[in-house]
Design a protein around this motif. Structure first.
Motif, PDB file in Angstrom:
ATOM      1  N   UNK A 197       0.839  -1.194   0.000  1.00  0.00           N
ATOM      2  CA  UNK A 197       0.000   0.000   0.000  1.00  0.00           C
ATOM      3  C   UNK A 197       0.874   1.244   0.000  1.00  0.00           C
ATOM      4  N   UNK A 198       0.572   2.158  -0.881  1.00  0.00           N
ATOM      5  CA  UNK A 198       1.381   3.375  -1.034  1.00  0.00           C
ATOM      6  C   UNK A 198       0.631   4.568  -0.480  1.00  0.00           C
ATOM      7  N   UNK A 199       1.279   5.272   0.441  1.00  0.00           N
ATOM      8  CA  UNK A 199       0.689   6.478   1.008  1.00  0.00           C
ATOM      9  C   UNK A 199       1.161   7.678   0.211  1.00  0.00           C
ATOM     10  N   UNK A 200       0.238   8.481  -0.277  1.00  0.00           N
ATOM     11  CA  UNK A 200       0.568   9.641  -1.101  1.00  0.00           C
ATOM     12  C   UNK A 200       1.136  10.746  -0.213  1.00  0.00           C
ATOM     13  N   UNK A 201       2.276  11.257  -0.601  1.00  0.00           N
ATOM     14  CA  UNK A 201       2.916  12.325   0.154  1.00  0.00           C
ATOM     15  C   UNK A 201       2.491  13.686  -0.384  1.00  0.00           C
ATOM     16  N   UNK A 202       2.780  14.733   0.403  1.00  0.00           N
ATOM     17  CA  UNK A 202       2.460  16.093  -0.022  1.00  0.00           C
ATOM     18  C   UNK A 202       3.249  16.479  -1.263  1.00  0.00           C
ATOM     19  N   UNK A 203       4.500  16.017  -1.360  1.00  0.00           N
ATOM     20  CA  UNK A 203       5.313  16.312  -2.539  1.00  0.00           C
ATOM     21  C   UNK A 203       4.666  15.760  -3.798  1.00  0.00           C
ATOM     22  N   UNK A 204       4.156  14.537  -3.719  1.00  0.00           N
ATOM     23  CA  UNK A 204       3.506  13.939  -4.887  1.00  0.00           C
ATOM     24  C   UNK A 204       2.249  14.701  -5.272  1.00  0.00           C
ATOM     25  N   UNK A 235       1.749  17.929  -4.840  1.00  0.00           N
ATOM     26  CA  UNK A 235       2.193  19.169  -5.489  1.00  0.00           C
ATOM     27  C   UNK A 235       2.692  18.897  -6.894  1.00  0.00           C
ATOM     28  N   UNK A 236       3.453  17.801  -7.072  1.00  0.00           N
ATOM     29  CA  UNK A 236       3.966  17.479  -8.400  1.00  0.00           C
ATOM     30  C   UNK A 236       2.829  17.141  -9.361  1.00  0.00           C
ATOM     31  N   UNK A 237       1.817  16.397  -8.886  1.00  0.00           N
ATOM     32  CA  UNK A 237       0.666  16.082  -9.737  1.00  0.00           C
ATOM     33  C   UNK A 237      -0.086  17.352 -10.129  1.00  0.00           C
ATOM     34  N   UNK A 238      -0.216  18.272  -9.171  1.00  0.00           N
ATOM     35  CA  UNK A 238      -0.899  19.531  -9.475  1.00  0.00           C
ATOM     36  C   UNK A 238      -0.111  20.341 -10.497  1.00  0.00           C
ATOM     37  N   UNK A 239       1.214  20.373 -10.363  1.00  0.00           N
ATOM     38  CA  UNK A 239       2.039  21.117 -11.313  1.00  0.00           C
ATOM     39  C   UNK A 239       1.971  20.504 -12.706  1.00  0.00           C
ATOM     40  N   UNK A 297      -1.200  21.501 -14.327  1.00  0.00           N
ATOM     41  CA  UNK A 297      -1.182  22.902 -14.733  1.00  0.00           C
ATOM     42  C   UNK A 297      -0.060  23.196 -15.716  1.00  0.00           C
ATOM     43  N   UNK A 298       0.663  22.141 -16.147  1.00  0.00           N
ATOM     44  CA  UNK A 298       1.781  22.290 -17.088  1.00  0.00           C
ATOM     45  C   UNK A 298       2.866  23.193 -16.517  1.00  0.00           C
ATOM     46  N   UNK A 299       3.112  23.050 -15.206  1.00  0.00           N
ATOM     47  CA  UNK A 299       4.146  23.827 -14.540  1.00  0.00           C
ATOM     48  C   UNK A 299       5.379  22.956 -14.337  1.00  0.00           C
ATOM     49  N   UNK A 300       6.550  23.471 -14.776  1.00  0.00           N
ATOM     50  CA  UNK A 300       7.793  22.739 -14.590  1.00  0.00           C
ATOM     51  C   UNK A 300       8.365  22.997 -13.196  1.00  0.00           C
TER      52      UNK A 300
END
Length: 250
Positions: free
Chosen positions: A15-22, A24-28, A31-34
Motif C-alpha cells: 500500500x502506497x501512502x501519497x505524500x504532499x510532494x507527490x 504538489x507534483x501532480x498539481x504542477x 497545470x503544465x508547470x515545470x
C-alpha cells in the motif's frame, strides 16, 4: 489463517501512502508547470527627465527574452510593466532563479549612472502562486499627469499603502485575465480609460520610493540574502564538554 495474515502483510507493505510532494507534483503537471511559480512586485524611479520610456520597456523586453534563452527549462516570464512619466511599477510571474536575475539587473542599473533606473524597492515576492494572472510579458507607457507628487503625505502606514498597491495590481491582472484574446490589446491600450482605479497612483509610488521602511527591501538587501553565508551558533555549541545526545529528540 497464516496465509491470510501473509496476504494482509503483503498488501499492507504494497500500500502506497501519497505524500504532499507527490500531490504538489501532480498539481504542477496538471497545470503544465515545470517549477514553482512566484510573483515579484517592485517599483522603480526613472533616472533623469528626458528618458525614452519606450526604450525602457524595450530593454526589459530584451532582458526577458535573454533570460528565457539562458534558462530554457525554466518557467517563462509573464507580467506587466507600467511605465509612468517618472516611475515604474512592475509585476512579474516566473521561477525563483529568474526573479533573482531580474533583481540583480535592477541592482546593476542602480550602480550605472547611464542606466534607466536610479532606485528600486521590492514590495513583495509571493511564493508558489496558484494561477498566473498574466499570460505573457508586456509593457505600457502611461501619460498620466499627476500634480503634487513630491508633496504627497499621508497618515497611512507603509503596510497599508503597499497592500493598496498590490490589491490594485491583482485586480488589474484579474481584469486582463478575463479579457478575450481578440480584445486584450485594446484593453491594454486603454487601461487609464477603462480601469483607472486599478492603476497605482504615482504619488503613492513616489512616497514609497523616497521613504525608508522595513516593509520594503532594496535589490541589494534581497541579493544579500542569497550571497551571505548562513552561519548560526547554537547555545549548545558554546558548552564544553559537548553534551551527549543519547536520543535524537534530546
Amino acid at each position: 489463517m497464516a496465509a491470510d495474515m501473509v496476504e494482509r502483510n503483503e498488501s499492507g507493505q504494497d500500500a502506497h501512502r501519497i505524500s504532499l510532494l507527490e500531490v504538489i507534483e501532480d498539481r504542477n503537471r496538471a497545470m503544465n508547470k515545470k517549477y514553482l511559480v512566484h510573483r515579484l512586485v517592485y517599483i522603480s524611479k526613472i533616472r533623469g527627465t528626458n528618458v525614452d520610456r519606450t526604450a525602457v520597456g524595450n530593454h526589459y523586453e530584451q532582458l526577458t527574452k535573454k533570460l528565457a534563452a539562458d534558462y530554457p527549462g525554466s518557467e517563462p516570464i509573464t507580467g506587466l510593466m507600467l511605465i509612468y512619466l517618472k516611475h515604474i511599477v512592475h509585476i512579474v510571474e516566473t521561477s525563483s532563479d529568474l526573479i533573482l536575475r531580474l533583481i540583480q539587473d535592477l541592482r546593476a542599473m542602480e550602480l550605472d549612472e547611464e542606466s534607466y533606473v536610479s532606485k528600486s524597492k521590492i514590495l513583495v515576492v509571493s511564493h508558489d502562486i496558484n494561477t498566473r494572472l498574466y499570460q505573457q510579458w508586456q509593457f505600457r507607457t502611461l501619460d498620466i499627469v499627476e500634480h503634487g507628487i513630491e508633496a504627497y503625505d499621508t497618515n497611512e502606514s507603509f503596510e497599508n499603502l503597499i497592500i493598496e498597491v498590490l490589491t490594485q495590481l491583482l485586480k488589474l491582472g484579474v481584469f486582463l485575465f478575463k479579457q478575450p484574446k481578440l480584445n486584450l490589446k485594446n484593453a491594454m491600450d486603454s487601461l487609464h480609460d477603462k480601469v483607472p482605479e486599478h492603476l497605482p497612483q504615482q504619488s503613492v509610488v513616489h512616497y514609497l520610493l523616497e521613504e525608508n521602511d522595513s516593509s520594503m527591501v532594496t535589490p541589494q538587501e534581497y541579493i544579500e540574502i542569497y550571497e551571505k553565508p548562513f552561519d548560526t551558533s547554537l547555545e549548545s555549541d558554546m558548552v564544553w564538554p559537548i553534551p551527549t545526545r543519547l536520543f535524537p529528540y534530546n
